[in-house]
Design a protein around this motif. Structure first.
Motif, mmCIF file in Angstrom:
data_model
loop_
_atom_site.group_PDB
_atom_site.id
_atom_site.type_symbol
_atom_site.label_atom_id
_atom_site.label_comp_id
_atom_site.label_asym_id
_atom_site.label_seq_id
_atom_site.Cartn_x
_atom_site.Cartn_y
_atom_site.Cartn_z
ATOM 1 N N GLN A 1 0.816 -1.152 -0.050
ATOM 2 C CA GLN A 1 0.096 -0.095 -0.168
ATOM 3 C C GLN A 1 0.824 1.418 0.125
ATOM 4 O O GLN A 1 2.086 1.218 0.256
ATOM 5 N N ALA A 2 0.047 2.442 -0.343
ATOM 6 C CA ALA A 2 1.055 3.880 -0.134
ATOM 7 C C ALA A 2 0.465 4.304 1.142
ATOM 8 O O ALA A 2 -0.570 4.363 1.573
ATOM 9 N N HIS A 3 1.445 5.012 1.339
ATOM 10 C CA HIS A 3 1.436 5.714 2.827
ATOM 11 C C HIS A 3 1.578 7.351 2.692
ATOM 12 O O HIS A 3 2.784 7.596 2.097
ATOM 13 N N PHE A 4 0.702 7.957 2.829
ATOM 14 C CA PHE A 4 0.818 9.472 2.332
ATOM 15 C C PHE A 4 0.583 10.299 3.756
ATOM 16 O O PHE A 4 -0.427 10.257 4.454
ATOM 17 N N ALA A 5 1.406 11.271 3.832
ATOM 18 C CA ALA A 5 1.363 12.337 5.073
ATOM 19 C C ALA A 5 1.333 13.835 4.758
ATOM 20 O O ALA A 5 2.283 13.920 3.779
ATOM 21 N N PHE A 6 0.542 14.322 5.244
ATOM 22 C CA PHE A 6 0.441 15.812 4.674
ATOM 23 C C PHE A 6 0.419 16.526 6.203
ATOM 24 O O PHE A 6 -0.122 16.191 7.050
ATOM 25 N N ALA A 7 1.641 17.429 6.176
ATOM 26 C CA ALA A 7 1.803 18.166 7.460
ATOM 27 C C ALA A 7 1.966 19.836 7.147
ATOM 28 O O ALA A 7 2.612 20.242 6.244
ATOM 29 N N ILE A 8 1.669 20.217 8.274
ATOM 30 C CA ILE A 8 1.897 21.823 8.474
ATOM 31 C C ILE A 8 2.645 22.169 9.928
ATOM 32 O O ILE A 8 2.508 21.371 10.768
ATOM 33 N N HIS A 9 3.172 23.234 9.857
ATOM 34 C CA HIS A 9 3.720 23.772 11.041
ATOM 35 C C HIS A 9 2.909 24.174 11.651
ATOM 36 O O HIS A 9 1.933 24.977 11.302
ATOM 37 N N ALA A 10 2.828 24.249 13.072
ATOM 38 C CA ALA A 10 1.320 24.450 13.938
ATOM 39 C C ALA A 10 1.803 25.217 15.101
ATOM 40 O O ALA A 10 2.861 25.248 15.594
ATOM 41 N N PRO A 11 0.559 25.849 15.903
ATOM 42 C CA PRO A 11 1.234 26.687 17.098
ATOM 43 C C PRO A 11 1.745 25.618 18.150
ATOM 44 O O PRO A 11 1.301 24.630 18.536
ATOM 45 N N LEU B 1 -6.356 24.657 17.207
ATOM 46 C CA LEU B 1 -5.831 23.490 16.418
ATOM 47 C C LEU B 1 -6.549 22.228 16.833
ATOM 48 O O LEU B 1 -6.980 21.585 15.862
ATOM 49 N N GLU B 2 -6.849 21.954 18.166
ATOM 50 C CA GLU B 2 -7.355 20.923 18.519
ATOM 51 C C GLU B 2 -8.909 20.938 18.107
ATOM 52 O O GLU B 2 -9.257 19.823 17.564
ATOM 53 N N VAL B 3 -9.473 21.964 18.121
ATOM 54 C CA VAL B 3 -10.897 22.155 17.495
ATOM 55 C C VAL B 3 -11.182 21.933 16.063
ATOM 56 O O VAL B 3 -11.854 21.213 15.417
ATOM 57 N N LEU B 4 -10.017 22.560 15.356
ATOM 58 C CA LEU B 4 -9.960 22.457 14.080
ATOM 59 C C LEU B 4 -9.768 20.873 13.733
ATOM 60 O O LEU B 4 -10.214 20.551 12.828
ATOM 61 N N ASP B 5 -8.901 20.161 14.330
ATOM 62 C CA ASP B 5 -8.530 18.509 13.957
ATOM 63 C C ASP B 5 -9.659 17.841 14.079
ATOM 64 O O ASP B 5 -10.290 16.959 13.615
ATOM 65 N N ALA B 6 -10.593 18.169 15.573
ATOM 66 C CA ALA B 6 -11.727 17.455 15.649
ATOM 67 C C ALA B 6 -12.744 17.463 14.386
ATOM 68 O O ALA B 6 -13.348 16.525 14.266
ATOM 69 N N TYR B 7 -12.836 18.652 13.729
ATOM 70 C CA TYR B 7 -13.786 18.652 12.643
ATOM 71 C C TYR B 7 -13.179 18.210 11.503
ATOM 72 O O TYR B 7 -13.886 17.916 10.762
ATOM 73 N N ALA C 1 -7.321 3.939 5.684
ATOM 74 C CA ALA C 1 -7.296 4.697 6.885
ATOM 75 C C ALA C 1 -7.151 6.392 6.709
ATOM 76 O O ALA C 1 -6.216 6.553 5.699
ATOM 77 N N VAL C 2 -7.557 7.032 7.391
ATOM 78 C CA VAL C 2 -7.543 8.442 7.366
ATOM 79 C C VAL C 2 -7.443 8.789 8.949
ATOM 80 O O VAL C 2 -8.402 8.657 9.516
ATOM 81 N N GLN C 3 -6.159 9.448 9.303
ATOM 82 C CA GLN C 3 -6.065 9.707 10.625
ATOM 83 C C GLN C 3 -5.242 10.893 10.892
ATOM 84 O O GLN C 3 -4.579 11.356 9.807
ATOM 85 N N SER C 4 -5.262 11.595 12.047
ATOM 86 C CA SER C 4 -4.313 12.728 12.182
ATOM 87 C C SER C 4 -3.738 12.619 13.541
ATOM 88 O O SER C 4 -4.085 11.828 14.365
ATOM 89 N N ASN D 1 -0.202 16.746 11.587
ATOM 90 C CA ASN D 1 -0.254 15.625 10.334
ATOM 91 C C ASN D 1 -1.489 14.868 10.269
ATOM 92 O O ASN D 1 -2.023 14.585 10.979
ATOM 93 N N VAL D 2 -1.668 14.747 8.723
ATOM 94 C CA VAL D 2 -2.773 13.931 8.432
ATOM 95 C C VAL D 2 -2.225 12.772 7.667
ATOM 96 O O VAL D 2 -1.301 12.921 6.609
ATOM 97 N N TYR D 3 -2.457 11.714 8.185
ATOM 98 C CA TYR D 3 -2.039 10.244 7.474
ATOM 99 C C TYR D 3 -3.222 9.869 6.617
ATOM 100 O O TYR D 3 -4.119 9.631 7.205
#
Length: 236
Positions: free
Chosen positions: A71-81, A91-97, A119-122, A134-136
């Motif tokens: 399978q392919a494993h893809f990660a999308f990430a940003i610098h965060a507070p 960020l916690e609230v943004l992530d929950a949504y 799989a989709v998780q953060s 990070n979003v995986y």
């Protein structure tokens, strides 16, 4: 791991694992004075302080092909507070949504609606001197460009988030927080992390800080301009 020698591991332990770097966390009916006396007698500092290496922020996109990967494993990430930044709770609230859980926007859009991933998780990794979000996505090689496009689109769609969405995201965070309190080991771990990240007292202010997050706070934080991606894909 196989190349590590016993002498190196032992010396590293003696140097790094000493009371100057310890945080002791105890939850339960304990005598504070007795605990302190015991620790002071049993532990002695080596007076070694670990040098903090300055963190250099970078943004880049990488793809690595590996044989034997199905399978392919893809990660999308940003610098965060940082954990000390008030926007950390935004960020916690943004992530929950956006990405945390089976009812999140990305899980529903990528997996349930389009069937593009298994799989989709953060995750949020934040302390006093570094932080990233990070979003995986566990997916297939050919749909990675589409998955990346959806993630960027969903960040943009945060501008349409409603007060009802905000309330539900907060309710989910606080509900999970309350459930975690039922196990003393969870309380112990979270107090320890709070002390590392900010101060232990913040653990008891979780509800107050989450409830203080506004819809505009979340929409502003979601306006990302830079990001990084990393993918591990099957080698054909």
């Amino acid at each position: 791991v196989s190349v590590l020698k016993r002498e190196f591991v032992a010396n590293y332990f003696k140097k790094m694992y000493n009371p100057s770097n310890y945080i002791v966390t105890i939850v339960g009916n304990a005598d504070f004075r007795k605990v302190c006396n015991y620790l002071e007698k049993k532990l002695s500092s080596t007076n070694y302080f670990h040098k903090i290496v300055p963190i250099k922020k970078i943004n880049k996109e990488t793809v690595e092909e590996r044989p034997g990967v199905d399978q392919a494993h893809f990660a999308f990430a940003i610098h965060a507070p940082l954990s000390t930044d008030p926007d950390y709770h935004v960020l916690e609230v943004l992530d929950a949504y956006l990405a945390n859980g089976m009812s999140s926007r990305l899980f529903l859009e990528i997996r349930e609606k389009r069937g593009l991933a298994y799989a989709v998780q953060s995750s949020i990794e934040a302390e006093k001197n570094y932080s990233h979000y990070n979003v995986y996505v566990g997916t297939t090689k050919k749909v990675i460009p589409e998955v990346k496009k959806i993630i960027l689109e969903e960040f943009k769609k945060i501008k349409d988030m409603t007060p009802k969405d905000l309330a539900e995201a907060k309710e989910r965070i606080l509900g999970l927080h309350k459930i975690s309190k039922e196990e003393s080991v969870n309380v112990m771990n979270q107090l320890m992390f709070s002390e590392l990240a900010t101060q232990a007292e913040d653990y008891y202010k979780q509800e107050e800080k989450i409830n203080a997050v506004t819809l505009e706070n979340v929409k502003k934080l979601a306006q990302i301009k830079e990001f990084s991606t990393a993918a591990i894909v099957p080698k054909n």
